[in-house]
Structures are given as structure tokens and as C-alpha cells.
Design a protein around this motif. Sequence first.
Motif, PDB file in Angstrom:
ATOM      1  N   ASP A   1       1.753  39.013  20.989  1.00 55.49           N
ATOM      2  CA  ASP A   1       1.159  40.212  20.405  1.00 55.49           C
ATOM      3  C   ASP A   1      -0.341  40.302  20.679  1.00 55.49           C
ATOM      4  N   HIS A   2      -1.048  39.178  20.584  1.00 57.28           N
ATOM      5  CA  HIS A   2      -2.492  39.130  20.808  1.00 57.28           C
ATOM      6  C   HIS A   2      -2.827  37.899  21.653  1.00 57.28           C
ATOM      7  N   ALA A   3      -3.872  38.020  22.467  1.00 52.75           N
ATOM      8  CA  ALA A   3      -4.373  36.893  23.257  1.00 52.75           C
ATOM      9  C   ALA A   3      -5.889  36.853  23.134  1.00 52.75           C
ATOM     10  N   GLN A   4      -6.442  35.637  23.114  1.00 47.69           N
ATOM     11  CA  GLN A   4      -7.889  35.475  22.998  1.00 47.69           C
ATOM     12  C   GLN A   4      -8.476  35.215  24.380  1.00 47.69           C
ATOM     13  N   GLU A   5      -9.406  36.061  24.777  1.00 48.20           N
ATOM     14  CA  GLU A   5     -10.046  35.939  26.085  1.00 48.20           C
ATOM     15  C   GLU A   5     -10.894  34.672  26.121  1.00 48.20           C
ATOM     16  N   PRO A   6     -10.632  33.755  27.061  1.00 47.17           N
ATOM     17  CA  PRO A   6     -11.369  32.487  27.091  1.00 47.17           C
ATOM     18  C   PRO A   6     -12.881  32.643  27.242  1.00 47.17           C
ATOM     19  N   THR A   7     -13.337  33.626  27.992  1.00 47.45           N
ATOM     20  CA  THR A   7     -14.772  33.756  28.242  1.00 47.45           C
ATOM     21  C   THR A   7     -15.532  34.360  27.068  1.00 47.45           C
ATOM     22  N   SER A   8     -14.965  35.346  26.388  1.00 52.30           N
ATOM     23  CA  SER A   8     -15.698  36.042  25.326  1.00 52.30           C
ATOM     24  C   SER A   8     -15.178  35.736  23.921  1.00 52.30           C
ATOM     25  N   GLN A   9     -14.018  35.110  23.825  1.00 54.51           N
ATOM     26  CA  GLN A   9     -13.360  34.815  22.554  1.00 54.51           C
ATOM     27  C   GLN A   9     -12.886  36.077  21.826  1.00 54.51           C
ATOM     28  N   ARG A  10     -12.885  37.233  22.493  1.00 53.76           N
ATOM     29  CA  ARG A  10     -12.368  38.467  21.891  1.00 53.76           C
ATOM     30  C   ARG A  10     -10.846  38.438  21.903  1.00 53.76           C
ATOM     31  N   TRP A  11     -10.235  39.102  20.927  1.00 53.72           N
ATOM     32  CA  TRP A  11      -8.780  39.189  20.845  1.00 53.72           C
ATOM     33  C   TRP A  11      -8.307  40.505  21.449  1.00 53.72           C
ATOM     34  N   CYS A  12      -7.328  40.410  22.321  1.00 54.28           N
ATOM     35  CA  CYS A  12      -6.737  41.574  22.965  1.00 54.28           C
ATOM     36  C   CYS A  12      -5.368  41.829  22.352  1.00 54.28           C
ATOM     37  N   LYS A  13      -5.125  43.050  21.909  1.00 53.51           N
ATOM     38  CA  LYS A  13      -3.796  43.441  21.428  1.00 53.51           C
ATOM     39  C   LYS A  13      -3.004  43.911  22.643  1.00 53.51           C
ATOM     40  N   ILE A  14      -1.915  43.216  22.937  1.00 52.77           N
ATOM     41  CA  ILE A  14      -1.200  43.444  24.186  1.00 52.77           C
ATOM     42  C   ILE A  14      -0.173  44.562  24.092  1.00 52.77           C
ATOM     43  N   GLY A  15       0.593  44.607  23.009  1.00 47.39           N
ATOM     44  CA  GLY A  15       1.680  45.577  22.932  1.00 47.39           C
ATOM     45  C   GLY A  15       2.811  45.156  23.854  1.00 47.39           C
ATOM     46  N   ALA A  16       3.471  46.118  24.450  1.00 50.24           N
ATOM     47  CA  ALA A  16       4.602  45.831  25.346  1.00 50.24           C
ATOM     48  C   ALA A  16       4.131  45.793  26.796  1.00 50.24           C
ATOM     49  N   ARG A  17       3.061  45.077  27.050  1.00 50.78           N
ATOM     50  CA  ARG A  17       2.478  44.999  28.396  1.00 50.78           C
ATOM     51  C   ARG A  17       2.414  43.554  28.878  1.00 50.78           C
ATOM     52  N   THR A  18       2.077  43.404  30.145  1.00 53.71           N
ATOM     53  CA  THR A  18       1.802  42.094  30.713  1.00 53.71           C
ATOM     54  C   THR A  18       0.306  41.995  30.940  1.00 53.71           C
ATOM     55  N   LEU A  19      -0.307  41.030  30.301  1.00 55.43           N
ATOM     56  CA  LEU A  19      -1.750  40.821  30.394  1.00 55.43           C
ATOM     57  C   LEU A  19      -2.030  39.793  31.484  1.00 55.43           C
ATOM     58  N   ILE A  20      -2.967  40.102  32.357  1.00 56.52           N
ATOM     59  CA  ILE A  20      -3.365  39.205  33.441  1.00 56.52           C
ATOM     60  C   ILE A  20      -4.697  38.553  33.064  1.00 56.52           C
ATOM     61  N   VAL A  21      -4.758  37.221  33.140  1.00 53.20           N
ATOM     62  CA  VAL A  21      -6.002  36.485  32.917  1.00 53.20           C
ATOM     63  C   VAL A  21      -6.567  36.141  34.293  1.00 53.20           C
ATOM     64  N   ASN A  22      -7.751  36.668  34.586  1.00 53.77           N
ATOM     65  CA  ASN A  22      -8.402  36.438  35.877  1.00 53.77           C
ATOM     66  C   ASN A  22      -8.800  34.971  36.038  1.00 53.77           C
ATOM     67  N   PRO A  23      -9.030  34.529  37.281  1.00 52.86           N
ATOM     68  CA  PRO A  23      -9.469  33.145  37.508  1.00 52.86           C
ATOM     69  C   PRO A  23     -10.757  32.760  36.777  1.00 52.86           C
ATOM     70  N   ASP A  24     -11.604  33.742  36.448  1.00 56.04           N
ATOM     71  CA  ASP A  24     -12.836  33.423  35.722  1.00 56.04           C
ATOM     72  C   ASP A  24     -12.636  33.401  34.199  1.00 56.04           C
ATOM     73  N   GLY A  25     -11.423  33.650  33.718  1.00 50.04           N
ATOM     74  CA  GLY A  25     -11.133  33.606  32.288  1.00 50.04           C
ATOM     75  C   GLY A  25     -11.238  34.940  31.579  1.00 50.04           C
ATOM     76  N   SER A  26     -11.614  35.994  32.291  1.00 50.19           N
ATOM     77  CA  SER A  26     -11.657  37.329  31.682  1.00 50.19           C
ATOM     78  C   SER A  26     -10.283  37.993  31.816  1.00 50.19           C
ATOM     79  N   PHE A  27     -10.053  39.016  31.015  1.00 47.97           N
ATOM     80  CA  PHE A  27      -8.791  39.750  31.083  1.00 47.97           C
ATOM     81  C   PHE A  27      -8.917  40.896  32.075  1.00 47.97           C
ATOM     82  N   ALA A  28      -7.926  41.035  32.936  1.00 43.92           N
ATOM     83  CA  ALA A  28      -7.954  42.079  33.960  1.00 43.92           C
ATOM     84  C   ALA A  28      -7.572  43.436  33.392  1.00 43.92           C
ATOM     85  N   ASN A  29      -6.679  43.473  32.414  1.00 45.29           N
ATOM     86  CA  ASN A  29      -6.104  44.751  32.017  1.00 45.29           C
ATOM     87  C   ASN A  29      -5.817  44.846  30.520  1.00 45.29           C
TER      88      ASN A  29
END
Length: 118
Positions: A75-103
Motif C-alpha cells: 500500500d505504501h513504500a518509503q523512498e530510501p533517499t528522502s524518507q517520504r512515503w508513497c501511496k501506491i494504490g493498484a500500481r507498480t512502483l519503480i525504485v531507481n538505482p539512486d534510491g528515488s521513486f520513478a513513478n
Amino acid sequence: MTAKKFFFGLLGLSLVGVALLFFIQQEKERDGHWPWPLNGRVINQSPFKVKVWDDQNGFYTIAAGERSSNRKDVDHAQEPTSQRWCKIGARTLIVNPDGSFANCPCYALGAGRACIRF
């Protein structure tokens, strides 16, 4: 193809779509969660582990270079670089090689919280 065959083919496809929607809704009502493939997923392409949360399993992590299981709804993922929480919903979240979220569709104040809208 005649108009009659086209009409009945379209009608048949519509009935299958309605039946599938009904099945998915029944599954959601049974346990309160959307079934796969309508659940959230994480593909971690970074060297960092990603902390995730869902209301059924609580907190857990997705290891570096791994992806979440189809059996768990993220349901939620924490971005490694910023520690912000992303609400995903019914999506696929991509974590970039630098630790940021792509989408990330939207960010929340914490795990289990609603999106922040400005």
C-alpha cells in the motif's frame, strides 16, 4: 463478419467483463483487499532496501534488486533517499538505482495515511 455476429460477440465480451468485475469486487469485499493483479507492487532496482507497509501485513522490506511478491499488496513504500512515503494504490512502483521513486502517484505524511494534495 455480419452485423449480427459482431453485435453478439460484443455482447458476449461485455458479459464476460461484467462477470470479471463482479468477481473482483466480491474478492475485495471478502477480505477488504484488492486481489492480484489489482494490488500494489514494488520493483526495487536500487542497492537500498525499501521499507513498505500494507494494512494486512504491516511493515516489511523489499531487498535491494528484488521485487515484491504477488501474494502481498503493497500500500505504501518509503523512498530510501528522502524518507517520504508513497501511496501506491493498484500500481507498480519503480525504485531507481539512486534510491528515488520513478513513478510515485502521490506522497503521504506516513504509512497508512492518505495522499497529500496541494
